[in-house]
Every structure is written in structure tokens, then in C-alpha cells.
Design an enzyme around this catalytic site. Structure first.
Site, PDB file in Angstrom:
ATOM      1  N   LYS A  83       0.844  -1.195   0.000  1.00 40.03           N
ATOM      2  CA  LYS A  83       0.000   0.000   0.000  1.00 40.03           C
ATOM      3  C   LYS A  83       0.877   1.240   0.000  1.00 40.03           C
ATOM      4  CE  LYS A  83      -3.946   2.176   0.774  1.00 40.03           C
ATOM      5  NZ  LYS A  83      -3.598   3.015  -0.410  1.00 40.03           N
ATOM      6  N   LYS A 107       5.191   2.667   8.265  1.00 35.35           N
ATOM      7  CA  LYS A 107       3.943   3.352   8.660  1.00 35.35           C
ATOM      8  C   LYS A 107       2.849   2.320   8.937  1.00 35.35           C
ATOM      9  CE  LYS A 107       4.665   7.479   5.817  1.00 35.35           C
ATOM     10  NZ  LYS A 107       4.074   8.528   4.994  1.00 35.35           N
ATOM     11  N   LYS A 119       5.072   1.957  -3.163  1.00 30.43           N
ATOM     12  CA  LYS A 119       5.126   3.364  -3.572  1.00 30.43           C
ATOM     13  C   LYS A 119       5.325   3.434  -5.072  1.00 30.43           C
ATOM     14  CE  LYS A 119       5.218   7.505  -1.623  1.00 30.43           C
ATOM     15  NZ  LYS A 119       4.640   7.846  -0.318  1.00 30.43           N
ATOM     16  N   THR A 203      -4.192  13.159   6.866  1.00 32.96           N
ATOM     17  CA  THR A 203      -2.770  13.289   7.186  1.00 32.96           C
ATOM     18  C   THR A 203      -2.594  14.387   8.226  1.00 32.96           C
ATOM     19  OG1 THR A 203      -2.248  12.577   4.951  1.00 32.96           O
ATOM     20  CG2 THR A 203      -0.462  13.607   6.190  1.00 32.96           C
ATOM     21  N   ASN A 234      -1.374  20.037   1.092  1.00 34.71           N
ATOM     22  CA  ASN A 234      -2.501  19.357   1.735  1.00 34.71           C
ATOM     23  C   ASN A 234      -2.272  19.226   3.236  1.00 34.71           C
ATOM     24  OD1 ASN A 234      -3.719  16.714   2.843  1.00 34.71           O
ATOM     25  ND2 ASN A 234      -4.971  17.144   1.068  1.00 34.71           N
ATOM     26  N   SER A 361      -6.830   5.710   4.528  1.00 31.17           N
ATOM     27  CA  SER A 361      -6.872   4.942   3.275  1.00 31.17           C
ATOM     28  C   SER A 361      -7.317   3.511   3.558  1.00 31.17           C
ATOM     29  CB  SER A 361      -5.487   4.902   2.614  1.00 31.17           C
ATOM     30  OG  SER A 361      -5.298   6.015   1.787  1.00 31.17           O
TER      31      SER A 361
HETATM   32  N1  GLU Z   1       1.064   9.007   0.226  1.00 30.87           N
HETATM   33  C1  GLU Z   1       0.636   8.892   1.584  1.00 30.87           C
HETATM   34  C2  GLU Z   1       1.778   8.478   2.479  1.00 30.87           C
HETATM   35  O1  GLU Z   1       2.928   8.635   2.120  1.00 30.87           O
HETATM   36  C3  GLU Z   1      -0.613   8.037   1.732  1.00 30.87           C
HETATM   37  C4  GLU Z   1      -0.474   6.617   1.306  1.00 30.87           C
HETATM   38  C5  GLU Z   1      -1.802   5.856   1.304  1.00 30.87           C
HETATM   39  O2  GLU Z   1      -2.800   6.432   1.677  1.00 30.87           O
HETATM   40  O3  GLU Z   1      -1.764   4.684   0.926  1.00 30.87           O
HETATM   41  O4  GLU Z   1       1.583   8.064   3.585  1.00 30.87           O
END
Ligand code: GLU
Length: 427
Positions: A83, A107, A119, A203, A234, A361
Site C-alpha cells: 500500500k 507506517k 510506492k 494526514t 494538503n 486509506s
Molecule cells: N502518500 C501517503 C503516504 O505517504 C498516503 C499513502 C496511502 O494512503 O496509501 O503516507
């Protein structure tokens, strides 16, 4: 592009990619050693299991065809599907995408989601592209990576310079390829296409909860606390607004063009109202300061919410904040982390502070899978509980192991992935 850009770039230069990967690997190794894992486990986790490079032909508005290069990295899928977001930026590169996929694993581990990290990125400058060109690029990217992604394989999301509209095009393209509606393929979608209430602010909301918890530990009251936020995208803009509404004094903000400072507190509502679709607002003012001066302002809480490599060995000694909460990915170098820790500054690391986005998410994906949608209060309540637990897990690990919060976050984040890899018999 709309205003729902996941993160804002505050300067055109991205940190040296080799350093990003190397410093991530150094901390992975340190965390695995502290947890007592073998060298083989480090060998498994030190790079993504899969890295796909694609070249995407896009018909431009002037009739020419331009080739774009994109990537998708999948770090480790022992826990579940991978993810993580997709960024559109001229300085995207392979090592950066690899490192970011590893941070996504951390994370997901820290906030306890049934995912590994992924990613993606495309080398492009979305600010110089039309909506039609962006749509064709987004669809072309999904066609190019469709074999390795999917709701139970790898689930993309927004990141730097990508937003809900781009997620909608990607979801539509994937659904056409698979010949059935697939809302769970991607998160960060518009509400009408199965997005989750609260995802756009998640976020920032997640960072705010970390700030509240960190402030409690340091006996600082949010009411009247002097806050500096670097970056007005954002995360940064919502964050400044939330802190302002909670009674904090936001004395400094910045964007790619410069920074604003008012020791009596800035009028955040006015600034939000005046910013353009790329989050730029400082260009409307004459008395600006630099981003570097902003970081060194006298304040209680500093929130780097822009790009990587902002707090380094050369300015870490001059930081005056007593709490730093990293809303951006990688704003502080390893050396600077050491200096700040020695100086007694409480540093809440990126992999913990910025994990509110992926948490919601996950809620979006769960709602898509069950076809039943929750009201915003329910999303926010679940997010709050999750974050308080995650913050305190990391904080306690740091106290018990006598390590800084960054290493503690890596240890908490990596443990489940290592355990799952072990149970699967991979190491
Ligand atoms: N791009 C965001 C991050 O770096 C969200 C990733 C997501 O929601 O999967 O955490």
C-alpha cells in the site's frame, strides 16, 4: 490541478536519493539488530521485493507523443497487500521510490494495518501539463502496472502532486481493464466514487493528534502554543488551520516561494483563502523570510510539512522548538536527528507522524470491500484511537529501550513484518 494535493514541494530539490536509501537501510539494520533479528532478515528487508520500471507513451495536446518513465516498488507483502501513494514530480527516481516504499511498510506496521509498503512515481512536471495530458498519463501508468497491482495485491493512493481526480482516472482505467467496478483498487478517491469521509484531512488530522500527545509529554498547552509550519500543501495547510482553530498561535508558514512570520500569529483563514491551486500564497507578500529562517524561528512546536532534508547537521543546533513533528517524509537527516536528541528536543518521526493518511486509506479500502460507508465522525474517532495508541507504543518503546523516537518507530514498524516473514518461512 485542484487543491487536494497530498503534499507540497517547498523547493525544487529532492534529497540525494542514494543518501535517502542508505540512511533508511542504516536505521532498518539498527532496528533489526536491537530486536535480535538475523543478518538474513536484514538482507530480506533492506530493499523492495519487487520494483517495476515502466515507460509510458502519452499523446500531448500539440499532437506529439512524449515518453514518461514511472516506477512501482513493493517492499514486502508478508503481512498483506502492499500500500502506498503515487507521486508525480520531475525529480522522482528509483532509489527515492524504493525508500518511500520501505517507509510505507514502517507506517503500516506502526499503525497496525494489514499491509506491507508500496510506492509509485512518475517523472513529470504536472504543473506544466494540461488536464487532458494528466489524464492520459494517469491511465497509461495504470495500464503499464496493472499486472502487479489490485485490491488484494497492491493499492495505490495520492502522494506529492497527485489528488482525488487522478485517483478517479486511475480507478476508472483499472476497472475497465478488469471489466468490473474496482473501487478497492485505489484510495483517496472522490467521495462519490467510494472515497472515505475524512480522507482529505486525514494526514493533517493525524499529525495534530501526534502534536497533542507530544505536547502532553512535554507539559505544553496547545492553547497559545507558538507553532511554525513549513509547507502549505494538503498536510501543511489543513494542519495550520486545525492548530489555529485549537487556539495555538501559528507564527510562521511557508510555501515554495518563501515564508511568512508574525510573532503575534498569522491570519490562517485569510492565507488559506488567498492561496492558488498549487498552495502558493507567499508571493502575495513583500516581507517574506526564507524557509531556512523559518525553521530557526523561536517557537514551541515546529512542523516540517514540505520536503525531505530540511533539518540537517548545519542547522540542527539553531532549532529553537522543543517539539518537532515531521509531517513530511524525511525532513530531518540522521545526523540532525542525533543532534536534536542530544539537545533534548522531542522529535516525532515522519513514519509515525504522517501515517494518518494511510490509516484512513485503510478505512476507505475496508468500506469499499464491505460496500458500507461510515460517517465522518466515525472515521475521525477510529483515527484518533488508532493514533493515540500508535504514538504511545512508540514513545514507550523509546523510553524502555533508551533510544530516540525515530529508532523506536522503526523497531515498532518493522517487528510485525519480520515476524510475518519468519512465519511464512522466508527467513
Ligand atoms: N502518500 C501517503 C503516504 O505517504 C498516503 C499513502 C496511502 O494512503 O496509501 O503516507
Amino acid at each position: 490541478m485542484g487543491t487536494a494535493v497530498e503534499e507540497k514541494k517547498a523547493s525544487p530539490k529532492i534529497e540525494e536519493s542514494l543518501d535517502l536509501l542508505t540512511s533508511t537501510q542504516i536505521t532498518f539494520k539498527e532496528a533489526l539488530d536491537k530486536l535480535g533479528y538475523s543478518k538474513e532478515m536484514y538482507e530480506l528487508l533492506k530493499e523492495p521485493l519487487r520494483m517495476l520500471t515502466v515507460r509510458i507513451p502519452v499523446k500531448m495536446d500539440n499532437g506529439s507523443t512524449k515518453m514518461f518513465t514511472g516506477y512501482r516498488a513493493q517492499h514486502n507483502d508478508a503481512v498483506g497487500p502492499t500500500k502506498g501513494g503515487v507521486r508525480f514530480h520531475p525529480e522522482v527516481d528509483e532509489n527515492e521510490v524504493k525508500s518511500l516504499s520501505m517507509w510505507m511498510s514502517l507506517k503500516c506496521g506502526i499503525v497496525d494495518l494489514p499491509y506491507g509498503g508500496g510506492k509509485g512515481g512518475i517523472i513529470c512536471d504536472p504543473r506544466s501539463m494540461s488536464m487532458g495530458e494528466l489524464e492520459r498519463l494517469s491511465r497509461g501508468y495504470v495500464r503499464a502496472i496493472s499486472q502487479i497491482v489490485g485490491p488484494t495485491k497492491d493499492i495505490p493512493a495520492p502522494d506529492v502532486y497527485t489528488n482525488a481526480q487522478i485517483m478517479a482516472w486511475m480507478m476508472d482505467e483499472y476497472s475497465r481493464i478488469r471489466e468490473h467496478d474496482s473501487p478497492g483498487f485505489i484510495t483517496g478517491k472522490p467521495l462519490v466514487l467510494g472515497g472515505s469521509a475524512g480522507r482529505d484531512k486525514a494526514t493533517a488530522q493525524g499529525v495534530v493528534i501526534c502534536i497533542e500527545e507530544a505536547a502532553k509529554k512535554r507539559g505544553i498547552s496547545i492553547e497559545g502554543a507558538r507553532v511554525v509550519v513549513q509547507g502549505f500543501g494538503n498536510a501543511g495547510s489543513f494542519l495550520a488551520k486545525f492548530m489555529h482553530d485549537m487556539g495555538a498561535k501559528v507564527i510562521g508558514i511557508s510555501d515554495a516561494g518563501g515564508a511568512l512570520h508574525d510573532p503575534n500569529g498569522l491570519d490562517i483563514d485569510y492565507l488559506l483563502d488567498r492561496r492558488d491551486s498549487f498552495g502558493m500564497v507567499t508571493n502575495l507578500f513583500k516581507n517574506t523570510i526564507t524557509n531556512q529562517e523559518l525553521l530557526e524561528l523561536d517557537c514551541d512546536i515546529l512542523v516540517p510539512a514540505a520536503i525531505s532534508n530540511q533539518i540537517t547537521a548545519s542547522n540542527a543546533h539553531n532549532i529553537k522548538a522543543s517539539i518537532i513533528v515531521e509531517a513530511a517524509n524525511g525532513p530531518t537527516t540522521l545526523e540532525a536527528t542525533k543532534i536534536l536528541t542530544e539537545r533534548g528536543i522531542l522529535l516525532v518521526p515522519d513514519v509515525l507522524a504522517s501515517s494518518g493518511g494511510v490509516t484512513v486509506s485503510y478505512f476507505e479500502w475496508v468500506q469499499n470491500n464491505q460496500g458500507y460507508y461510515w460517517p465522518e465522525e466515525e472515521v475521525n474517532e477510529k483515527l484518533r484511537k488508532n493514533r493515540i495508541r500508535a504514538f504511545n507504543n512508540v514513545y514507550e518503546a523509546a523510553q524502555q529501550r533508551k533510544v530516540n523516537m525515530r529508532l523506536a518507530a522503526y523497531m515498532v514498524g518493522i517487528r510485525r513484518m519480520a515476524e510475518a516473514s519468519h512465519f511464512r518461512g522466508w527467513v
